[in-house]
Design an enzyme around this catalytic site. Structure first.
Site, PDB file in Angstrom:
ATOM      1  N   SER A 277       0.837  -1.214   0.000  1.00  9.71           N
ATOM      2  CA  SER A 277       0.000   0.000   0.000  1.00  9.71           C
ATOM      3  C   SER A 277       0.864   1.253   0.000  1.00  9.71           C
ATOM      4  CB  SER A 277      -0.893   0.008   1.247  1.00  9.71           C
ATOM      5  OG  SER A 277      -1.799  -1.061   1.199  1.00  9.71           O
TER       6      SER A 277
ATOM      7  N   GLY B 177      -6.007  -3.786  -7.937  1.00  9.10           N
ATOM      8  CA  GLY B 177      -7.145  -2.910  -7.638  1.00  9.10           C
ATOM      9  C   GLY B 177      -6.680  -1.585  -7.065  1.00  9.10           C
TER      10      GLY B 177
ATOM     11  N   ARG C 272     -13.684  -6.924 -11.257  1.00  7.54           N
ATOM     12  CA  ARG C 272     -13.876  -6.280  -9.947  1.00  7.54           C
ATOM     13  C   ARG C 272     -14.669  -4.974 -10.078  1.00  7.54           C
ATOM     14  NH1 ARG C 272      -8.291  -6.603  -6.833  1.00  7.54           N
ATOM     15  NH2 ARG C 272      -9.629  -5.882  -5.129  1.00  7.54           N
TER      16      ARG C 272
ATOM     17  N   SER D 171     -13.305   1.134   2.617  1.00  2.14           N
ATOM     18  CA  SER D 171     -12.276   0.764   1.641  1.00  2.14           C
ATOM     19  C   SER D 171     -11.260   1.885   1.512  1.00  2.14           C
ATOM     20  CB  SER D 171     -12.927   0.485   0.277  1.00  2.14           C
ATOM     21  OG  SER D 171     -11.956   0.596  -0.747  1.00  2.14           O
TER      22      SER D 171
ATOM     23  N   GLN E  66      -9.104   2.030  -0.712  1.00  2.00           N
ATOM     24  CA  GLN E  66      -8.958   2.363  -2.132  1.00  2.00           C
ATOM     25  C   GLN E  66      -9.967   3.434  -2.527  1.00  2.00           C
ATOM     26  OE1 GLN E  66      -9.047  -1.314  -4.342  1.00  2.00           O
ATOM     27  NE2 GLN E  66      -7.202  -2.077  -3.347  1.00  2.00           N
TER      28      GLN E  66
ATOM     29  N   ASP F  54      -6.900  -8.242   4.103  1.00  2.00           N
ATOM     30  CA  ASP F  54      -6.112  -9.121   3.236  1.00  2.00           C
ATOM     31  C   ASP F  54      -5.638 -10.380   3.960  1.00  2.00           C
ATOM     32  OD1 ASP F  54      -6.387  -7.406   1.098  1.00  2.00           O
ATOM     33  OD2 ASP F  54      -4.582  -6.282   1.581  1.00  2.00           O
TER      34      ASP F  54
ATOM     35  N   LYS G 130     -12.409  -9.473  -4.000  1.00  2.00           N
ATOM     36  CA  LYS G 130     -10.954  -9.266  -4.029  1.00  2.00           C
ATOM     37  C   LYS G 130     -10.398  -9.899  -5.315  1.00  2.00           C
ATOM     38  CE  LYS G 130     -10.436  -6.827  -0.387  1.00  2.00           C
ATOM     39  NZ  LYS G 130     -10.008  -5.434  -0.543  1.00  2.00           N
TER      40      LYS G 130
ATOM     41  N   ARG H  86     -12.643 -14.886  -2.316  1.00  2.00           N
ATOM     42  CA  ARG H  86     -11.771 -15.569  -1.344  1.00  2.00           C
ATOM     43  C   ARG H  86     -12.550 -16.444  -0.369  1.00  2.00           C
ATOM     44  NH1 ARG H  86      -7.236 -10.716  -0.555  1.00  2.00           N
ATOM     45  NH2 ARG H  86      -6.013 -11.358  -2.374  1.00  2.00           N
TER      46      ARG H  86
ATOM     47  N   ARG I 233      -2.810 -14.380  -2.519  1.00  2.00           N
ATOM     48  CA  ARG I 233      -2.933 -14.645  -1.075  1.00  2.00           C
ATOM     49  C   ARG I 233      -3.560 -16.018  -0.816  1.00  2.00           C
ATOM     50  NH1 ARG I 233      -0.976  -9.870   0.838  1.00  2.00           N
ATOM     51  NH2 ARG I 233      -1.774  -8.015  -0.192  1.00  2.00           N
TER      52      ARG I 233
HETATM   53  C1  S3P Z   1      -5.528  -1.487  -0.182  1.00  2.00           C
HETATM   54  C2  S3P Z   1      -6.765  -1.540   0.369  1.00  2.00           C
HETATM   55  C3  S3P Z   1      -7.519  -2.782   0.542  1.00  2.00           C
HETATM   56  C4  S3P Z   1      -6.648  -4.015   0.394  1.00  2.00           C
HETATM   57  C5  S3P Z   1      -5.698  -3.920  -0.752  1.00  2.00           C
HETATM   58  C6  S3P Z   1      -4.801  -2.701  -0.598  1.00  2.00           C
HETATM   59  C7  S3P Z   1      -4.872  -0.176  -0.331  1.00  2.00           C
HETATM   60  O1  S3P Z   1      -8.540  -2.825  -0.433  1.00  2.00           O
HETATM   61  O2  S3P Z   1      -7.439  -5.159   0.248  1.00  2.00           O
HETATM   62  O3  S3P Z   1      -4.885  -5.059  -0.838  1.00  2.00           O
HETATM   63  O4  S3P Z   1      -3.639  -0.125  -0.560  1.00  2.00           O
HETATM   64  O5  S3P Z   1      -5.565   0.843  -0.221  1.00  2.00           O
HETATM   65  P1  S3P Z   1      -9.969  -2.116  -0.150  1.00  2.00           P
HETATM   66  O6  S3P Z   1      -9.665  -0.715   0.136  1.00  2.00           O
HETATM   67  O7  S3P Z   1     -10.751  -2.245  -1.413  1.00  2.00           O
HETATM   68  O8  S3P Z   1     -10.555  -2.877   0.980  1.00  2.00           O
END
Ligand code: S3P
Length: 435
Positions: free
Chosen positions: A22, A92, A120, A163, A165, A314, A341, A345, A390
């Site tokens: 991240s 993602g 996704r 989230s 993201q 994760d 994901k 999963r 994973r």
């Molecule tokens: C991440 C946020 C998570 C995580 C991903 C990395 C990030 O996803 O599952 O591996 O770096 O912001 P979500 O924000 O969709 O939960």
């Protein structure tokens, strides 16, 4: 490529997980948005992050590695019109963060990804970014899609999902929006974007709404910064899990990011009876770091509260593996996000666990694993991973402690987040080989 793990002796020694994924994505993206030089030490050199590096180059930044292995980004203070499709591969995070960042500039960019990423949901970022003024061309709000960026206005967005993201996409768009942008989410997700924006000089703070604090950003210019990327707790999770379930193991996992919003898995392990301690805590970079010292432990089942899900999102696959070696039931709920994901999963973990002789059951938003304690797991299966890194690593850890070896398909996908996974385990005494 297929990898096979077989029962290994106790794990001993030290390991340093690769850089946090991240933080690596964010360092490259903020470096590209900033004016001037950004120097990154410890960047995760894995496929997902390399997709972001290629993407920011397409948006006009210079990204190169110096002779000491540091990654140097020269940002232009803005993103430029790319001449090719932005290929996000399996990532993602690359897709959603870059869509947010690109929305604030007068450009049109086509985004695409691999088979998994094309499935996704992207509506979760298309909806708020459209409210801010960006436009999107897509079929079913999935990749491939085109974003048309431009003049944005700030919004207060109540995200239906927790989230990071989504949050990051909206905050990055907010850097170029008129007025302020506030992101409200049900439970707080990882806050690396907020922390790093402050390091790059972004105008970011928190506001209290309905008794909780939420991030707020205002239009601001970023300045290049020096970033250190600590080890990824989501990768550390695998050697930690393996050490817990293999009798007599003693392992030190060094230089791990211990941001509290990433520690839900380790909290849950402690509730299961795990012997884990954090040593040499330090905070040199606006993110806390520590070494994790782990020894083999007698574990019992757990029921992590749903509000903890974002802090361990994760790590549910590897928690399911650990649960198979614990005594009693582990019940995971409030984790419906696992279905969108890199793979579904929930379905894949239950299918694989059953193939290995473990009593496991799907729930709409989670799963139940009824563990039989150490040495109870038969193994002996070949696991379909659907290209999910994973899931692959979780079943290889299971194979390290089960009676019969476990094989996983599409094991090359492990390189999206943890290059050197098999070598790391071998360094501790594990045995994972290509078949
Ligand atoms: C991440 C946020 C998570 C995580 C991903 C990395 C990030 O996803 O599952 O591996 O770096 O912001 P979500 O924000 O969709 O939960």
């Amino acid at each position: 490529m297929r990898l096979r793990a077989r029962f290994a002796g106790p794990l001993k020694g030290r390991a340093r997980p690769p850089g946090d994924k991240s933080i690596s994505h964010r360092a490259l993206i903020l470096g590209a948005l900033a004016e001037g030089r950004t120097e990154i030490r410890g960047l995760l050199e894995a496929a997902d992050v390399m997709a972001t590096a290629a993407a920011v180059r397409s948006f006009g930044a210079t990204v190169e590695q110096d002779d000491q292995g540091r990654w140097v980004v020269h940002g232009a203070g803005q993103l430029a019109q790319p001449s090719e499709t932005i290929d996000c591969g399996n990532s993602g995070t690359a897709a959603r963060l870059l869509l947010g960042a690109a929305s604030g500039y007068p450009l049109s960019a086509r985004f695409d990804g691999d088979q998994s990423l094309r499935k996704r949901p992207m509506n979760r970022v298309i909806a708020p970014l459209s409210q801010m003024g960006a436009r999107f061309d897509s079929q079913n709000q999935r990749m491939p899609l085109i974003v048309h960026g431009g003049k944005l206005k700030g919004i207060t967005y109540r995200s239906p999902v927790s989230s990071a993201q989504v949050k990051s996409a909206v905050l990055l768009a907010g850097l170029n929006a008129e007025g302020e942008t506030i992101l409200i989410e049900p439970e707080r997700s990882r806050d690396h974007t907020e922390r790093m924006l402050a390091v790059f000089g972004g105008d970011i703070d928190e506001v209290e709404i309905d008794g909780a604090l939420h991030p707020r950003v205002r239009a601001s210019k970023l300045k290049g910064a020096d970033i250190y990327v600590p080890g990824d707790p989501s990768s550390a999770a695998f050697p930690v899990a393996a050490a817990l379930i293999l009798a007599k193991s003693e392992v030190r996992v060094e230089d791990v990011l211990v941001n509290p919003l990433r520690l839900g898995f380790f909290e849950t392990l402690l509730e299961m009876g795990a012997k884990i301690s954090y040593e040499e805590r330090r905070d040199p970079i606006g993110e806390p770091i520590a070494d994790m010292v782990v020894s083999a432990s007698k574990l019992r089942g757990a029921a992590p509260p749903p509000r903890r899900a974002p802090a361990m999102i994760d790590e549910f696959p590897i928690l399911a593996t650990v649960a198979a070696f614990a005594e009693g039931e582990t019940r995971i709920v409030g984790a419906a996000e696992l279905r969108v994901k890199e793979s579904d999963r929930i379905a894949l973990m239950v299918e694989g666990l059953r193939a290995c002789g473990v009593d496991a059951e799907e729930l709409p938003d989670g799963l139940v694993v009824r563990g039989g304690g150490p040495k109870s797991v038969k193994g002996g299966a070949t696991i379909r991973t659907h290209g999910d890194h994973r899931v692959a690593m979780s079943f290889l850890v299971l194979g390290m402690a089960s009676k019969e070896p476990v094989t996983v398909d599409e094991a090359e996908m492990i390189g999206t987040s943890f290059p050197g996974f098999a070598a790391c385990m071998a360094g501790l005494g594990g045995e994972i080989v290509e078949v």
